[in-house]
Scaffold this motif. Structure first.
Motif: not given
Lengths: 268, 638
Positions: B67-69, A161, B108, A139-140, A142, B79-84, B111, A136
Motif C-alpha cells: 500500500l505504501d507506494s 478533502e 489525510n 491512489a493517493k 485528491r 503511511t503519509i497519505d490515504a490509499t484506496r 480525507t 499506486a
C-alpha cells in the motif's frame, strides 16, 4: 417510484457533481482528452453534466507519436460532439531531464507539452480522467489536486478533502487538477461504455490475439495477449484477469519510483 | 471466446468503503496487506514487487509495501497519505481505505475516513490505547462513521495471553462508550502471521467472536438517504436559449415533476416543471444521490447555495450555531476569528463567538478553554452574518459544515449540532407599560401600515399626506421610507435578493418597536416579494396591516417621479422592479388603493379612514381611563 441507483449511477452522479463544481469554481477551465477510453468517458460525462454541450475547451496534448487510429478518432468525434478542441505540441525528448529512465523520459514530453498549454491559456483548472486503481501513486490523489506555479504535485503535503468540499488555491500561476473519475475502476469504465454506447478507438479490441489495454505513445506501449473483440468480452476478461492494467506501459516498470517522479513533476 | 451472460452489465451496488484507522505503527498497512493477500485480492506482480522493495531496504516481506507506494513512505516505514483499494469478499465489493496514523497527517486520515461507512480501529495490544487511537475514535464520531470493528493487533507478542488482551479490550470499550460507539466486534489478531484475519487462529481458540473477514462480511450495506426530507443544494444555474436549468445533487429525499419547492432562506415557492436529461429523455422523479437539472416555474431568483426543500419539511434556521469542530490548522483556533462556513454548496461568513468546551486528548474529557489547539476538538459557537439553513449533523448526512480561511484552505470540520444555546441567555423583557395601557392613555393604538407597490405607484406621496393629517389631528404618526432608511440604518445593504430581504427585515423590526411605543408607523417600501412581506407580517404580528398601492407599470412609468424607469430602460438599473425585476402583487391585502383610477386626494382620504379605524382603541381598553376621551376626540375630527 424511483428505481434504486446502481453503482454506475452513483459513479456517474458523483462525477457530474465534480464537473459542475469545477466549472463553477475554476475559470478558465479545460479538459484533457487523450483519446483513450477514460477520457472519452470524461467527455461523455461533461456532455451529460452540461446537457449536451461541453462549455469549456477540450485539449489534446499531442506527442506526435500516437497511433493513426487515434488521430482519426480525434478528428471524427471532435466534430461530431461539437468540441472546442485545442491541440498542444510537445518538445523533443532531448530537452527532457536525462536522469529519467528512457521510457519515462519519453513520457515526460507530455508533461512539458501540458505545462505550455496551461501557461498559454492561463488555466485555473485542468480536468483529467485518471483513476485510483490504475497506479499506486494515483491512489493517493485528491479530486481537486492543487499545483503550485511550478506545476509540481506536493505529494507530502496534500490538503484535506472531505464532505465534497474542494479547495481552490488563489496563488498566482497555480492551477487545480480535477479528477472526476478517481473512484471508477477499469471495469466500471467499460461497463459504462457498454451502457452508454460510447465510442472508443478500435485498438482496444483484439486483433491477431492481442489488444491494447491502455493507450499511450506507439513506442512505449505494447499490446497484451487477449481474445476480447467486443466491449462485452473486454468486461468478461477484466473480471477474470489478475494482470494490472498498465502492464503494457513501459514507463511504469523501469524503476520503483519512475512513475512517482513523473507525477510529482506534473505528469498525469 | 465464450461470454457468460453479463453479470458485468447487470445493476450492481456500490462497494462498501471501510477505513482502517489507529495509532502510528499499530499495524494498519500490514493488516491490509495481509487481508488482501489472504483473500486472494492481489494483482499479479504486486507481491513480488513488495518483496523486492522490502529486500532492497534490508527487510523481510513488508506487507505494508503493498500500500505504501510513495518513496518517502517506504523509506520511513510510515503511511503519509490515504490509499484506496478495491477488495472483494464472496462477491461483495468493498473499498479499503488505508489512513495514516501519524498525527502530522491527520488531515489525510480525515480525507480517507470521511467517505467511509465503517471503520476498523487497529490497536497494538503491547501498547494499548495511545493518542492517535483516541483522536481517531473521536474523529470517527465527528465525521459520522457509525460502524466500528476493533482489531487488537500483535496478539502474538503477548503470547496470545487472554487476560492481558482482555484488559486492553476493556480499556478500549470504556474509551468508545462515551463517544456512543459500540464496536460490532473486538477481534484479537496477528496481522503479520495472519491469525484471525481470513482464517480462525488455533492460538486464539478462546476467542468466540468473528474473524476479521467474518466481521466485514456482516457489516450492513450503506443505505441511500431517499427516505429523508428533500434537500438539494443548488450548484449552479445554466441557461440554454430561453430555458433555465437549476442544477445540483439531491442530498436526501426525493422530488418529482409537479412538486412545489421552497427556495433558500426567503422561501420563495416554485413548481418543478421538468427534470431534464441528456441524452436520455426527461425523468418524472429523482432521489437522493442523483445529480439533476430542474426547470422551475415561475422563474424565481435562484442562485448557487440556495437550498431546495418541500415547504412541509423545512430545515432549521439560525444565525448562532452550536458546532463540534475538529481543527486542522497548525496554529490554535481563537475566539473572534472569522471564517467562511461551507455547507453543501452554501457559503456563509461566520465568527467564532464562543469556545464552550475543549476536549483533552489524554482522556477525551471536555473542559473550559480559551483556544483550540492544533488537531484539537471543541464545542464552539459560530455566529453567521445571515440566517443559516441547516439540518443537524447525522452520520448519513446533513449539517456537514466545513471551515475555510481567507486563503481558501480548509482549516476544520464543523458538524452542526443545532441552534446555539446563546438565546437562553437573552431575556426579552415584557414592557412595564403594556400596549393596551398606552393605547388607553393616548386614545389610539400604535400600529404598522405597510404600503407596498411598484416604484411610482404613489406610496411615499400617500404616506406623507396621511402623516401630515394624522399629526395635525394630534396623532403621533411617522413615515419610514425605504430610500431614507438606506441612508442610515440600512446604508450597508445593496440590492441583491438577500440584502433586499434584510432591508425588509430591519424595517419591519424598527416599525414594530415604534408601534409598540405607541406610534402610528406608515412604511413606504416597494417590498416586491410576497415572502418578504410575509416576514414583515410575522415580525409585526397583529400590529401589521398590508396596504397595496396598486397601479400598473405603464401608469407608474408615465409618472416616473425619480426618473428611475428611464434609467432602468436605459439599462443602468439592473433588477429594477417593474422593468426586469418582478413584483408579486399581494393576493389579499388589508386594503388596496388603485392610484391609476383614484385621485391622490381620494386615495389619501381612503387611507386615512382605514388607519383611523384600525387604530381606534378596542372596547377592553376603553374601560381603562379618562384619557380615552382625548384620543376619541382626535379620531372624531378625522
Amino acid at each position: 417510484m424511483i428505481p434504486d441507483m446502481t453503482d454506475l449511477d452513483h459513479l456517474e452522479s458523483q462525477s457530474i457533481f465534480i464537473l459542475r463544481e469545477a466549472y463553477h469554481r475554476l475559470k478558465p477551465l479545460a479538459m484533457l482528452w487523450s483519446l483513450g477510453k477514460d477520457s472519452n468517458v470524461c467527455v461523455w460525462l461533461a456532455r451529460k453534466a452540461f446537457l449536451g454541450q461541453v462549455p469549456f475547451p477540450v485539449m489534446h496534448v499531442d506527442t506526435g507519436k500516437k497511433f493513426p487510429e487515434m488521430y482519426a478518432f480525434r478528428e471524427r468525434y471532435a466534430k461530431e460532439w461539437g468540441l472546442d478542441l485545442i491541440i498542444g505540441t510537445c518538445p523533443p525528448v532531448e530537452e527532457i531531464d536525462p536522469s529519467l529512465p528512457p521510457a519515462a523520459r519519453s513520457a515526460a514530453r507530455k508533461t512539458a507539452g501540458l505545462a505550455t498549454l496551461i501557461e498559454r491559456h492561463r488555466l485555473a483548472g485542468v480536468i483529467a480522467g485518471i483513476r485510483r486503481d490504475e497506479q499506486a501513486t494515483r491512489a493517493k490523489e485528491r479530486v481537486f489536486s492543487p499545483r503550485g506555479a511550478s506545476h509540481r504535485w506536493d505529494v507530502r503535503n496534500q490538503p484535506p478533502e472531505f464532505w465534497d468540499q474542494f479547495v481552490t488555491p488563489i496563488e498566482d500561476g497555480a492551477h487545480v487538477r480535477v479528477h472526476p473519475l478517481l473512484a471508477w475502476r477499469e471495469v466500471d469504465i467499460w461497463r459504462y461504455i457498454a451502457r452508454e454506447n460510447i465510442p472508443v478507438v478500435d485498438l482496444y479490441f483484439s486483433r491477431d490475439g492481442k489488444r491494447y489495454r491502455s493507450l499511450g505513445d506507439q513506442d512505449i506501449t505494447s499490446p497484451v495477449a487477449s481474445e476480447a473483440g467486443s466491449v462485452e468480452e473486454i468486461i468478461a476478461e477484466l473480471y477474470a484477469t489478475r494482470e494490472p492494467e498498465r502492464a503494457g506501459r513501459a514507463m511504469d516498470h523501469e524503476s520503483e519510483d519512475a512513475f512517482e517522479r513523473l507525477r510529482v513533476a506534473g505528469y498525469l | 471466446m465464450n461470454v457468460p451472460l453479463d453479470p458485468a452489465l447487470a445493476a450492481a451496488e456500490m462497494p462498501t468503503p471501510i477505513v482502517i484507522v489507529g495509532h502510528v505503527d499499530h499495524g494498519k498497512s500490514t493488516l491490509i496487506g495481509r487481508l488482501l493477500h489472504d483473500t486472494d485480492n492481489l494483482l499479479a506482480g504486486k507481491l513480488d514487487a513488495a518483496r523486492l522493495s522490502s529486500e532492497k531496504r534490508g527487510l523481510g516481506i513488508e506487507w505494508s509495501f503493498l500500500l505504501d507506494s510513495l518513496q518517502a513512505e517506504r523509506d520511513q516505514g510510515v503511511t503519509i497519505d490515504a490509499t484506496r483499494l478495491p477488495f472483494t469478499l464472496d462477491g461483495r465489493g468493498f473499498v479499503i481505505v488505508d489512513a495514516p496514523g501519524h498525527r502530522q497527517f491527520l488531515r489525510n486520515m480525515i480525507t480517507g475516513a470521511a467517505g467511509a461507512s465503517a471503520a476498523v480501529l487497529v490497536v497494538d495490544v503491547t501498547e494499548g490505547v495511545r493518542d492517535q487511537t483516541r483522536r481517531h475514535a473521536m474523529l470517527l464520531r465527528l465525521i459520522g462513521v457509525a460502524e466500528v470493528i476493533v482489531v487488537l493487533n500483535k496478539a502474538d507478542l503477548l503470547g496470545f495471553d487472554r487476560a492481558r488482551i482482555d484488559a486492553v479490550a476493556a480499556h478500549l470499550t470504556a474509551l468508545l462508550a462515551p463517544l456512543d460507539i459500540t464496536p460490532r466486534a473486538v477481534i484479537p489478531v496477528s496481522a503479520r502471521h495472519g491469525d484471525n484475519i481470513a482464517a480462525r487462529s488455533s492460538h486464539l481458540a478462546w476467542h468466540t467472536g468473528p474473524t476479521l473477514i467474518e466481521a466485514l462480511a456482516a457489516l450492513p450495506r450503506p443505505l441511500p438517504a431517499v427516505s429523508g426530507p428533500l434537500r438539494l443544494s443548488v450548484q449552479d444555474v445554466y441557461r440554454q436559449g430561453e430555458r433555465r436549468f437549476v442544477v445540483g445533487r439531491i442530498e436526501s429525499g426525493r422530488l418529482a415533476v409537479g412538486d412545489t419547492v421552497a427556495i433558500g432562506a426567503a422561501g420563495h415557492r416554485a413548481t418543478i416543471t421538468a427534470i431534464a436529461g441528456w441524452p436520455t429523455p426527461p425523468a418524472q422523479s429523482a432521489g437522493a444521490g442523483q445529480s439533476v437539472a430542474l426547470e422551475l416555474a415561475p422563474e424565481v431568483v435562484v442562485a448557487r447555495g440556495d437550498l431546495l426543500y418541500h415547504p412541509s419539511a423545512a430545515p432549521l434556521r439560525a444565525r448562532r450555531l452550536a458546532t463540534r469542530i475538529f481543527w486542522l490548522r497548525q496554529e490554535p483556533l481563537r475566539l473572534g476569528e472569522s471564517f467562511q462556513l461551507r455547507l453543501a454548496t452554501a457559503e456563509y461568513k461566520v465568527r467564532v463567538s464562543a469556545i464552550e468546551r475543549v476536549v483533552r486528548i489524554d482522556d477525551l474529557s471536555a473542559e473550559a478553554g480559551t483556544e483550540v489547539p492544533p488537531e484539537g476538538f471543541a464545542d464552539i459557537t459560530l455566529t453567521a452574518a445571515e440566517e443559516v439553513l441547516f439540518d443537524p449533523f447525522r452520520p448519513e448526512g446533513g449539517g456537514r459544515g466545513v471551515l475555510v480561511d481567507g486563503h481558501q484552505h480548509i482549516v476544520g470540520g464543523a458538524p452542526i449540532l443545532g441552534v446555539a444555546a446563546g438565546r437562553e441567555h437573552v431575556f426579552p423583557l415584557d414592557a412595564a407599560v403594556s400596549h393596551t395601557a398606552r393605547a388607553a392613555a393616548k386614545g389610539y393604538r400604535g400600529a404598522v401600515f405597510w404600503l407596498t407597490g411598484l416604484p411610482g405607484a404613489g406610496k411615499s406621496t400617500l404616506a406623507r399626506q396621511a402623516e401630515q393629517r394624522l399629526f395635525a389631528d394630534g396623532i403621533d404618526a411617522v413615515v419610514l421610507d425605504g430610500d431614507t432608511l438606506r441612508t442610515g440604518l440600512n446604508a450597508d445593504l445593496g440590492f441583491s435578493p438577500r440584502e433586499r430581504e434584510e432591508n425588509v427585515r430591519r424595517t419591519a423590526e424598527v416599525a414594530r418597536l415604534m408601534a409598540e411605543a405607541g406610534l402610528v408607523v406608515i412604511v413606504a417600501l416597494i417590498s416586491p416579494q410576497a415572502a418578504m412581506r410575509a416576514e414583515a407580517r410575522r415580525v409585526g404580528g397583529d400590529l401589521f396591516h398590508e396596504i397595496h398601492i396598486a397601479a400598473d407599470v405603464a401608469t407608474c412609468e408615465a409618472r416616473d417621479p425619480k426618473g428611475l424607469y428611464a434609467k432602468a430602460r436605459a439599462g443602468t438599473l439592473p433588477g429594477f422592479t417593474g422593468i426586469d425585476g418582478s413584483y408579486e402583487a399581494p393576493a389579499a391585502p388589508d386594503l388596496r388603493l388603485d392610484t391609476g383610477r383614484l385621485s391622490v386626494g381620494v386615495a389619501a382620504e381612503a387611507l386615512i379612514a382605514f388607519i383611523a379605524e384600525a387604530i381606534a382603541p378596542k372596547d377592553t381598553a376603553a374601560a381603562d381611563g379618562t384619557a380615552v376621551d382625548n384620543g376619541a376626540a382626535a379620531l372624531a375630527r378625522l
